[in-house]
Structure formats: structure tokens, C-alpha cells
Design an enzyme around this catalytic site. Structure first.
Site, PDB file in Angstrom:
ATOM      1  N   SER A 140       1.476   1.640   3.537  1.00  6.96           N
ATOM      2  CA  SER A 140       0.212   2.371   3.421  1.00  6.96           C
ATOM      3  C   SER A 140      -0.473   2.365   4.776  1.00  6.96           C
ATOM      4  O   SER A 140      -0.304   1.424   5.562  1.00  6.96           O
ATOM      5  CB  SER A 140      -0.700   1.709   2.386  1.00  6.96           C
ATOM      6  OG  SER A 140      -1.996   2.275   2.416  1.00  6.96           O
ATOM      7  N   TYR A 153      -4.980  -5.828  -0.637  1.00  8.37           N
ATOM      8  CA  TYR A 153      -4.140  -4.631  -0.505  1.00  8.37           C
ATOM      9  C   TYR A 153      -3.735  -4.402   0.941  1.00  8.37           C
ATOM     10  O   TYR A 153      -2.555  -4.160   1.240  1.00  8.37           O
ATOM     11  CB  TYR A 153      -4.878  -3.422  -1.062  1.00  8.37           C
ATOM     12  CG  TYR A 153      -4.050  -2.160  -1.065  1.00  8.37           C
ATOM     13  CD1 TYR A 153      -2.948  -2.035  -1.909  1.00  8.37           C
ATOM     14  CD2 TYR A 153      -4.352  -1.093  -0.223  1.00  8.37           C
ATOM     15  CE1 TYR A 153      -2.176  -0.884  -1.922  1.00  8.37           C
ATOM     16  CE2 TYR A 153      -3.589   0.068  -0.239  1.00  8.37           C
ATOM     17  CZ  TYR A 153      -2.503   0.165  -1.086  1.00  8.37           C
ATOM     18  OH  TYR A 153      -1.742   1.305  -1.091  1.00  8.37           O
TER      19      TYR A 153
END
Length: 258
Positions: A140, A153
Site C-alpha cells: 500500500s 496498517y
């Protein structure tokens, strides 16, 4: 010769389903992995995908033995995949001051990091012996620089990027490619609850098409869309004082149960 085979985790929704459809349209057989296997069956029926072109494997990526067993079952039923995509992941905000959120962080790493390695594990030896194959890790842009409220995350995706880079060097002598794809904002259940602006938001099918072309094109790393790659590089180059001021007051990612 049998059609090529792709093994995809997190195939019950979002990016996973979009990737499955894109590979199916390219003539691949599908090995689809998820906890919610009923969702895969509903999806495949809705798209008219014939039952003989895919297999469904029930597994919890957070449990190493579960996802390894799914990979071994795929080898036994369908053979060695040509492409393995470790797509399954979770995204949830945390507050380090809250004890329960430490457990949330542990589960995030269990799925987003250990789960990636466990997904690849059943296939690395078989691919190396064959001398071909592609392992794809889904990172990501959030792994490029830490965002307030996104500690678990961002850290997990940074680890995916570094892990895949390490694995790439290990597998290269065996003819096995390792690809890291870092999505920006994709319109999936993971992002639909975000309470902040998401620049360059993409639809899953658009992401899947670009991802397929990147994998087929032999790249080792790509940010999709490219505009988010530019943004991420600029943010990475900013001095900490400027970066912190820029992010001050930005809404935090929703925590569990919020």
C-alpha cells in the site's frame, strides 16, 4: 496444455474479486481463498463463471496452518500455480493508549504480514523446482510513510514491501519473480468507512486491470495509480517538521467497533 492457474487470497470481496475476474477473462483457472466461501460462489454465479474453471478454498489467513493447508490443497487439486497473489488484508485504526488496540495491531500483523509469508510458503519450493512462477504481495502507499491513527496498517504494509523485496532476491536465482503492488485508495469495503478525503480513488476493476498488466509486464514494484506514487514520493522527501504540520488535524482512521 492446461490453462495457467492463479491463487488469490481475500477473494470474497473488493480487490480480490476484481483480480479474480480479470485473470479469469485472461484465460486463467482460479484458486480462490477466503473465510466467506459462500460469497465467492454467489459472485462466480453472478458472473457466469463455470464451475470447472475454479476451486474454492476455505481458510483464515490469520491462522498459519489454515492458509498453508489451503495452499497444499491447491497443489493437490489443481497443481502448481503460475501466479500467487497474497491479497488478503485488514485496515483498522488504533490508539496505542488503548489496551485492546494492541491486540488489534497483533491481528493486523498476523493477517497482513505473517499471512503473506504463509500464503507463499506452500508454493516456493514447487515453483523453484519448476523454474518459474510469480509471487505477488499487496502492499500500500500507506506503507511508504506513517499516517497518524494508521500505525498498525502503515507499519504492516511497510513490512510487506520490505519482505517482498527480500524474497525477490532469494527467488531470483530460481526463476521465480516476486512482485510488490502498492495500491492507493481503492473503492472497497476497506476504504468506504474512511472519514477523510481519498485522492485518486479508483474502482476495483480499474485497479485489477492495471495490476494484471503490471504482473504480466514483469515489473518488480508498482504503485497504482501512478499519481499516488508521485504523492507518496513527495511525502517521503518532506522534512519531518513539514510532514507533521501537513498532517496535523487530519481525521484518524476508524478504530475497531467505531
Amino acid at each position: 496444455m492446461a490453462s495457467p492457474l492463479v491463487f488469490i487470497t481475500g477473494a470474497s470481496s473488493g480487490i480480490g474479486q476484481a483480480l479474480a475476474l480479470r485473470f479469469h477473462r485472461a484465460g486463467y483457472r482460479l484458486a480462490l481463498v477466503a473465510r466467506r466461501t459462500d460469497a465467492i460462489k454467489i459472485w462466480s454465479d453472478a458472473h457466469g463463471i463455470s464451475a470447472d474453471s475454479y476451486e474454492i478454498y476455505s481458510a483464515d489467513v490469520a491462522v498459519t496452518d489454515s492458509i498453508v493447508a489451503a495452499g497444499e490443497a491447491c497443489l493437490a487439486r489443481q497443481g502448481v500455480p503460475d501466479v500467487v497473489i497474497a491479497n488478503a488484508g485488514i485496515s483498522v485504526g488504533i490508539d496505542t493508549a488503548v489496551r485492546d488496540d494492541i491486540d488489534v495491531m497483533a491481528r493486523t500483523f498476523a493477517i497482513n504480514n505473517i499471512g503473506v509469508a504463509a500464503t507463499f510458503h506452500p508454493f516456493v519450493t514447487a515453483m523453484a523446482q519448476r523454474g518459474s512462477g510469480t509471487l505477488v504481495g499487496i502492499g500500500s502507499v500507506a506503507g511508504i510513510r506513517g499516517l497518524p491513527g494508521h500505525g498498525a496498517y502503515c507499519a504492516s504494509k511497510a513490512a510487506v514491501i520490505s519482505y517482498c523485496e527480500s524474497l525477490r532476491g532469494e527467488m531470483r536465482p530460481h526463476g521465480v519473480r516476486v512482485v510488490t503492488l502498492s495500491p492507493g485508495y481503492i473503492d472497497t469495503p476497506l476504504t468506504q468507512q474512511n472519514r477523510y478525503r481519498m485522492p485518486f480513488l479508483m474502482q476495483p476493476d480499474d485497479f485489477a486491470d492495471r495490476a494484471f498488466r503490471a504482473i504480466a509486464g514483469g515489473v518488480s514494484y508498482r504503485v497504482i495509480p501512478w499519481q499516488m506514487g508521485v504523492v507518496a514520493k513527495v511525502l517521503r522527501l518532506l522534512p519531518n517538521a513539514v510532514f507533521d504540520k501537513l498532517l496535523a488535524g487530519r481525521p484518524r482512521k476508524r478504530r475497531q467497533h467505531e
